[in-house]
Design an enzyme around this catalytic site. Structure first.
Site, PDB file in Angstrom:
ATOM      1  N   GLU A   1       0.819  -1.269   0.152  1.00 28.23           N
ATOM      2  CA  GLU A   1       0.022   0.090   0.057  1.00 28.23           C
ATOM      3  C   GLU A   1       0.820   1.296   0.050  1.00 28.23           C
ATOM      4  O   GLU A   1       0.126   2.256   0.195  1.00 28.23           O
ATOM      5  CB  GLU A   1      -1.046  -0.250   1.216  1.00 28.23           C
ATOM      6  CG  GLU A   1      -2.007  -1.274   1.095  1.00 28.23           C
ATOM      7  CD  GLU A   1      -3.228  -0.955   1.938  1.00 28.23           C
ATOM      8  OE1 GLU A   1      -3.065  -0.344   2.937  1.00 28.23           O
ATOM      9  OE2 GLU A   1      -4.217  -1.599   1.686  1.00 28.23           O
TER      10      GLU A   1
HETATM   11  C1  BMA Z   1      -4.771  -3.177   4.673  1.00 25.30           C
HETATM   12  C2  BMA Z   1      -3.867  -4.181   5.193  1.00 25.30           C
HETATM   13  C3  BMA Z   1      -3.180  -3.968   6.362  1.00 25.30           C
HETATM   14  C4  BMA Z   1      -4.590  -3.680   7.216  1.00 25.30           C
HETATM   15  C5  BMA Z   1      -5.719  -3.980   6.707  1.00 25.30           C
HETATM   16  C6  BMA Z   1      -6.909  -3.963   7.192  1.00 25.30           C
HETATM   17  O1  BMA Z   1      -4.428  -1.865   4.517  1.00 25.30           O
HETATM   18  O2  BMA Z   1      -2.724  -4.011   4.130  1.00 25.30           O
HETATM   19  O3  BMA Z   1      -2.199  -3.037   6.550  1.00 25.30           O
HETATM   20  O4  BMA Z   1      -4.423  -4.563   8.559  1.00 25.30           O
HETATM   21  O5  BMA Z   1      -5.866  -3.376   5.313  1.00 25.30           O
HETATM   22  O6  BMA Z   1      -7.183  -2.617   7.349  1.00 25.30           O
END
Ligand code: BMA
Length: 823
Positions: free
Chosen positions: A424
């Site tokens: 991300e």
């Molecule tokens: C995304 C993942 C995690 C997180 C999940 C739930 O951002 O990559 O970093 O735990 O969603 O929010």
């Protein structure tokens, strides 16, 4: 021959006011726990009570002497130090480290043994590993490179240490330290094997082994590397006196390829490299299982955007994936058995790919070995998640060394099918970035993801596709999280919308999406001593780490159910909603194969007891989602869902042969009575999807009122049932208002547990047996299930002790939706 002396076992751990026995490999928290110095951090809000541990410095200590045969060199090898460590042996400081994700090797010959003399006199030397608090180190580095935006308030981007140990939206902040992986002395003479990097591919006919071996020497002499596959000599590679590495590209005719789950056998071969002197003396030996396969990700453009479809050995593979987080907040507690259990559970749910997420660790060898064996594909993130990461020193060289180290270490594993730059972080910096701008010319990690890491993969492991990030659209031309281009993370729906909105689009590959639910009842009860225990009592809230997590759970329920009256009902309904949400997403996206290349559910597992998106909770218990995944990820599955204004049956066939048969469609009334039925022949070709219209209009009430009685208009089409062979799908027009399930339940003692027989007189919707409410170690073989009038089934409850059949009548052990809604 290389001789290894394990230094695992008992050490001392010292810190301010602490001097206790310690276990290596291990970590400070587990030592303090074993000595009764800290309370269980998983209980209530003890996480806060133990926060001091991460702010302190700690020293591990023991005496060492070289007990092996006399050698020219003795090295001290740490497979993992967590994290900022100063290592001394006797009076000499032999090194400093600041990266949990690397191995470290120190030449200690002169201290322990004398270069060519006999071993040091007995009594040994004190080996001390002093750990500076990770906070102190991270804050020191932050002062050098300057602060950066981060989705979390903790300084993990400034230290190469498991990010989620600093807390996550499903994890506690438990910042530990320690010798978390094996440590040993290694004695050797003349030369040793430093690295072996086998890149194995398969061209449909023969395998190719592109092998590079690196050596370390004490002297320049000619050497040989003999390469064997399953004991059969494949090649002998010469290493002239001046060389420290050798490469051979070896054709291996007649091998059976390694195939992922559902596509054939995951054939493995034992690869051995023997390092010898020219006179044949064996100096060192390296051995690991490997397999031959060729992986390609089709990222070509089409009319809809840019594809993202995995191909293994030339065949497209529908990805049925789960995201993996470290299975324990203290990863040194992981054992091969526990990896094996968890990964077999994943495979048992029909999962064929597991994504090792970038906020965790490069997992232990055992993890990848089990995946190799199971045919479970691994998508490995480089370890960057949800933040801007500085590219300056002292971090840069650590990042590069760690990447080289792990790309090499994991290269033998056929299960590893792709490297991914980060989680991300490119999205974070996209036009709609959600964590702010680092400002000015400050680096934020782009150089790692777009230049350094792809260069390392291209150099050391060109056989595996690399992606810059997840999500990533392939270039800055499109938003990183553009659903039309490559990988997509679907989080808007959980954060802000009803789960029906998963059906609004068909992204090219869904690398993350998920829905929260609390853990199994027993798991929650064991972790929280609140009396009464309520969805928002302090302990329960402490075990919910997501921002407004409980609010999102409640808003997720609201369009479907009345507000739950009890904690038990909340627990049941939120678990049900998790299943329905994830089912809606997977079934919808799977019906778009190969336009949509696959789904990776967030998340398989948990690392402590918590309300989270996981399918298996922090105590290792299955949430009902686990069983639902098994249905959604089955090779052959049938679904009914709204599409283009009507209702459509999707015949999902991820099987090597066509699925043919008579598809039976029934419209039933509110009591489950059949109003009309039709049958028609259907063919879903191998590895494809067939769509059949079930109804020209969709009898769904958009925005159903909670607990509203079923409206007259829907009474006659309350249920649509599709059956094809053993597979069945049911469409319920509304969430509530159905007739009494009329369940008859009988439990019978059988060896190992209970067999529970269910018979339904009415439509019994979402029957759930919670085995952990009978006994903490009891398990059952099904999650939510629905029976139509007149149907029966048997659930198998198994436990290590004898169970009382009467316990099936205990409150909440066995219930169903209509009972929960009409208590
Ligand atoms: C995304 C993942 C995690 C997180 C999940 C739930 O951002 O990559 O970093 O735990 O969603 O929010």
């Amino acid at each position: 021959m290389t001789f290894s002396q394990d230094l695992a076992g008992s050490w001392r751990l010292r810190g301010t006011g602490v001097d206790i026995a310690a276990t290596v490999p291990g970590c400070v928290h587990t030592d303090l726990l074993a000595d009764g110095r800290i309370p269980d951090p998983f209980l209530d809000d003890n996480e806060h009570a133990v926060a001091w541990v991460g702010r302190q410095d700690w020293t591990y200590e023991r005496d060492v002497s070289w007990d092996g045969p006399s050698q020219e060199r003795v090295d001290l090898v740490f497979e993992g130090l967590d994290t900022a460590a100063r290592i001394s042996l006797g009076d000499t400081v032999i090194g400093e480290t600041r990266n949990m994700h690397r191995t470290h090797r120190f030449d200690v010959t002169s201290i322990l043994a004398g270069r060519s003399g006999p071993p040091a006199p007995t009594g040994g030397r004190a080996l001390k590993v002093h750990f500076t608090s990770a906070y102190t180190e991270a804050e020191r580095v932050r002062d050098i490179v300057g602060p950066r935006p981060n989705a979390y308030p903790e300084p993990f981007p400034f230290i190469r240490k498991m990010a989620c140990g600093f807390g996550w939206d499903w994890g506690p902040t438990l910042v530990t330290a320690g010798i978390w992986r094996p440590v040993r002395l290694e004695g050797w003479s003349t030369a040793r094997i430093a690295t072996v990097r086998p890149l194995c591919t398969y061209d449909g006919d023969a395998g190719t082994l592109d092998l590079t071996a690196g050596v370390e020497r004490t002297r320049d002499s000619a050497l040989r590397a003999q390469v064997l596959l399953d004991g059969r000599e494949l090649a002998v590679l010469d290493l002239p006196a001046s060389e420290t590495s050798v490469r051979g590209e070896i054709k291996v005719p007649g091998v059976t390829p390694w195939n992922p789950i559902g596509h054939g056998e995951p054939a493995l071969y034992m690869l051995t490299v023997m390092l010898t002197a020219v006179d044949g003396t064996v100096l060192d030996r390296w051995q690991q299982l490997t397999g031959f396969r060729t992986v390609h990700i089709d990222r070509s453009a089409d009319d809809a955007g840019t594809r993202f479809v995995f191909h293994v050995n030339g065949e497209p593979v529908l990805v049925k994936g789960v995201n993996w987080i470290p299975d324990d907040i203290f990863p040194s507690r992981m054992t091969r058995e526990r990896y094996e259990l968890r990964l077999r559970q994943a495979a048992g749910a029909g999962v064929n790919l597991i994504r090792v997420w970038g906020g965790g660790i490069y997992e232990d060898r055992a993890f990848y070995e089990v995946c190799d064996e199971l045919g479970l594909m691994v998508w490995q993130d480089f370890l960057f998640a949800c933040a801007c990461y500085p590219e300056e020193e002292p971090l840069r060289s650590e990042v590069l060394a760690e990447a080289r180290d792990n790309v090499t270490r994991l290269s033998p594993h056929p299960s590893l099918v792709t490297w991914n730059g980060n989680n991300e972080n490119l999205w974070l910096r996209g036009a709609h970035g959600w964590a702010g701008d680092p400002g000015g010319d400050l680096s934020w990690g782009a150089g790692y993801y777009l230049e350094d890491l792809p260069a390392i993969v291209a150099e050391l492991d060109p056989t595996r596709p690399y992606q810059a990030g997840s999500p990533w659209s392939g270039s800055w031309e499109h938003e990183p999280n553009d659903p039309a281009h490559q990988t997509f993370h679907s989080w808007e729906v959980w954060n802000r919308q009803d789960y029906r909105h998963y059906r609004d689009s068909a992204p090219r590959f869904v690398a993350e999406f998920g829905w929260q639910a609390p853990p199994a009842w027993r798991t929650l009860r064991d972790a929280v001593s609140d009396e009464p225990m309520l969805p928002d009592s302090p302990g329960v809230l402490h075990h919910q780490k997501a921002e407004d997590g409980n609010g999102k759970l409640a808003r997720g329920l609201a369009p479907h159910f009345p507000a739950p009256a009890t904690t038990e009902a909340w627990h049941y309904l939120t678990q049900l909603n998790q299943v329905r949400a994830v089912r809606t997403g997977i079934e919808h996206w799977r019906s778009y194969w190969p336009h949509t290349g696959g789904t990776i559910v967030w998340q398989l597992n948990d690392l402590w007891p918590v309300t989270s998106w996981a399918a298996i909770d922090g105590a290792g218990r299955f949430k009902p989602l686990y069983f639902a995944l098994r249905e959604m990820y089955a090779d052959r599955a049938l679904t009914i869902a709204p599409r283009d204004g009507g209702l459509v049956v999707a015949v999902l066939n991820d099987h090597p042969s066509a699925w043919t048969g008579e598809l039976r469609l029934e419209h039933r009334d509110i009591n489950g009575a059949v109003l009309s039925s039709t049958t028609s022949p259907v063919i879903a070709e191998a590895r494809s999807v067939a769509l059949v219209q079930a109804s020209a209009t969709c009898p769904v009430a958009a925005g159903t009122q909670p607990a509203a009685p079923v409206r007259a208009a829907n009474r006659d089409a309350a249920l649509v049932v599709a059956t094809l062979g053993e597979a069945r799908a049911i469409w319920f027009a509304e969430d509530s208002g159905y007739a009494d399930a009329g369940l008859t339940v009988t439990a019978e003692s059988v060896p190992g547990g209970l067999d529970v027989r269910l018979h339904a007189a009415g439509p019994a919707r979402d029957v759930l047996l919670q085995a952990d409410r009978i006994h903490p170690d009891a398990v059952v073989d099904r999650g939510f299930l629905t029976l139509l009038p007149g149907e029966s089934t048997v659930l198998h409850v198994r436990a290590p002790i004898e169970l009382d059949p009467g316990s099936i009548k205990d409150p909440w052990v066995l219930t169903d939706l209509s009972t929960v809604l009409n208590p």
